[in-house]
Enzyme design. Sequence first.
Site, PDB file in Angstrom:
ATOM      1  N   THR A  70       0.835  -1.198   0.000  1.00 27.17           N
ATOM      2  CA  THR A  70       0.000   0.000   0.000  1.00 27.17           C
ATOM      3  C   THR A  70       0.871   1.250   0.000  1.00 27.17           C
ATOM      4  OG1 THR A  70      -1.909   1.054   1.050  1.00 27.17           O
ATOM      5  CG2 THR A  70      -0.318   0.051   2.542  1.00 27.17           C
ATOM      6  N   LYS A  74       3.446   1.549  -3.820  1.00 29.69           N
ATOM      7  CA  LYS A  74       2.859   0.803  -4.941  1.00 29.69           C
ATOM      8  C   LYS A  74       3.676   0.891  -6.234  1.00 29.69           C
ATOM      9  CE  LYS A  74      -1.914   0.939  -3.372  1.00 29.69           C
ATOM     10  NZ  LYS A  74      -3.311   1.135  -3.742  1.00 29.69           N
ATOM     11  N   ASP A 110      -6.570  -3.285  -7.543  1.00 28.61           N
ATOM     12  CA  ASP A 110      -7.438  -2.127  -7.280  1.00 28.61           C
ATOM     13  C   ASP A 110      -8.425  -1.923  -8.426  1.00 28.61           C
ATOM     14  OD1 ASP A 110      -6.299  -1.398  -4.842  1.00 28.61           O
ATOM     15  OD2 ASP A 110      -4.736  -0.198  -5.804  1.00 28.61           O
ATOM     16  N   ALA A 135      -6.819  13.406 -10.910  1.00 27.95           N
ATOM     17  CA  ALA A 135      -5.944  12.875 -11.961  1.00 27.95           C
ATOM     18  C   ALA A 135      -4.645  12.335 -11.348  1.00 27.95           C
ATOM     19  CB  ALA A 135      -5.647  13.967 -12.986  1.00 27.95           C
ATOM     20  N   GLY A 136      -4.729  11.854 -10.111  1.00 24.62           N
ATOM     21  CA  GLY A 136      -3.553  11.305  -9.445  1.00 24.62           C
ATOM     22  C   GLY A 136      -3.487   9.795  -9.574  1.00 24.62           C
ATOM     23  N   GLY A 279     -16.004   3.911  -0.965  1.00 21.67           N
ATOM     24  CA  GLY A 279     -14.980   3.034  -1.520  1.00 21.67           C
ATOM     25  C   GLY A 279     -14.694   1.768  -0.730  1.00 21.67           C
TER      26      GLY A 279
END
Length: 320
Positions: A70, A74, A110, A135-136, A279
């Site tokens: 995590t 990553k 993911d 936009a990350g 989420g």
Amino acid sequence: MNGIEINGTTGLLGLLGNPVEHSVSPVLHASLVKKHNDNYAYLAFRVEQEQLKAAVEGAYALGAKGLNVTVPYKKEVMQYLCEIDEKAELLGAVNTLVRTEHGYKGYNTDMPGLYRAMRYDGVSLEGQNVVVIGAGGVANAVLGMLFEAKVKKILILNRTKEKAVQLAERFQRVYADREIVVKTASYEEDYPAVMDEMSQDAAGTGHIAQAGYFGGEKKKDWLAIQATSVGMSTKTDEAAIGESAFYDRIACGYDLIFNPYETKFMKLVKEHGGKSYNGLRMLLFQGIYAYELWNDISIPDEWAADVLQQMKEAMGITKA
Ligand code: ATR
């Protein structure tokens, strides 16, 4: 505690990250271990950056069958793997390591995790118009999923337009064969007009399109995916976008944040008559996919509700 009885043959699974103390992954996996009647212990390891290589090699030397990775590793972990799955390579991020003969192979669960979470929630993507906020790194996985799921049109809305443009160009290049219209906008631009223009011709064919018109003029036919960090922890009363003109067009809003359980973004979606989701199920299904990869099994969706309940209890969530 849904602990297991540890004995001489208990296998090791784990999580590498920093910090990891509040991770709910150990609870998620302990629940799967129990349900599948396996013999593993899943532990969260807080790893310092300069120890990441040693941690991966050490886990391999100790026989760990699989690991999750995590934040913030990553990307960085990829250099220590013997192989990387094609989709994870495309996203430039790995969250699951699977033991092979020569080292660990990296995957990204993911992206399929989010897809399965949406399916589980009854949200269909095919033929849909989708607006992505952010936009990350998280938006990157969302874009990958949307291209795989063959949505119809995508609008990337980001504070910094340049980053949205770069993201759009990258995916359009990789998926050049897909007929997906991608546009970008910053929060300062007249993005509601862009949304109207995009949904005017041939609206999506997904269930959201059938939601019809809102207020008799604006089409409430967009699915919004919130992929920024705004609304998390210390900023729980904030949303990246506050404008009613945006929420008027949203039939369904998916926030990838799960803590708080209901974000400001989700509240705004609801207040404007849309459905909202958080989420937590993406987290659940990325874990289920990882567990499936480690054990070469398929986990039925029927198990998901029980595992989710365990996660919610561990997080102190009492809401449905
Ligand atoms: P992550 O890996 O969690 O996606 P990131 O790569 O730092 O983290 O990206 C964070 C995203 O949240 C970006 O889209 C960022 O917008 P910018 O590209 O303009 O930086 C967005 N973001 C962060 N803080 C924000 C804020 N206060 N308002 C709006 N957007 C914000």
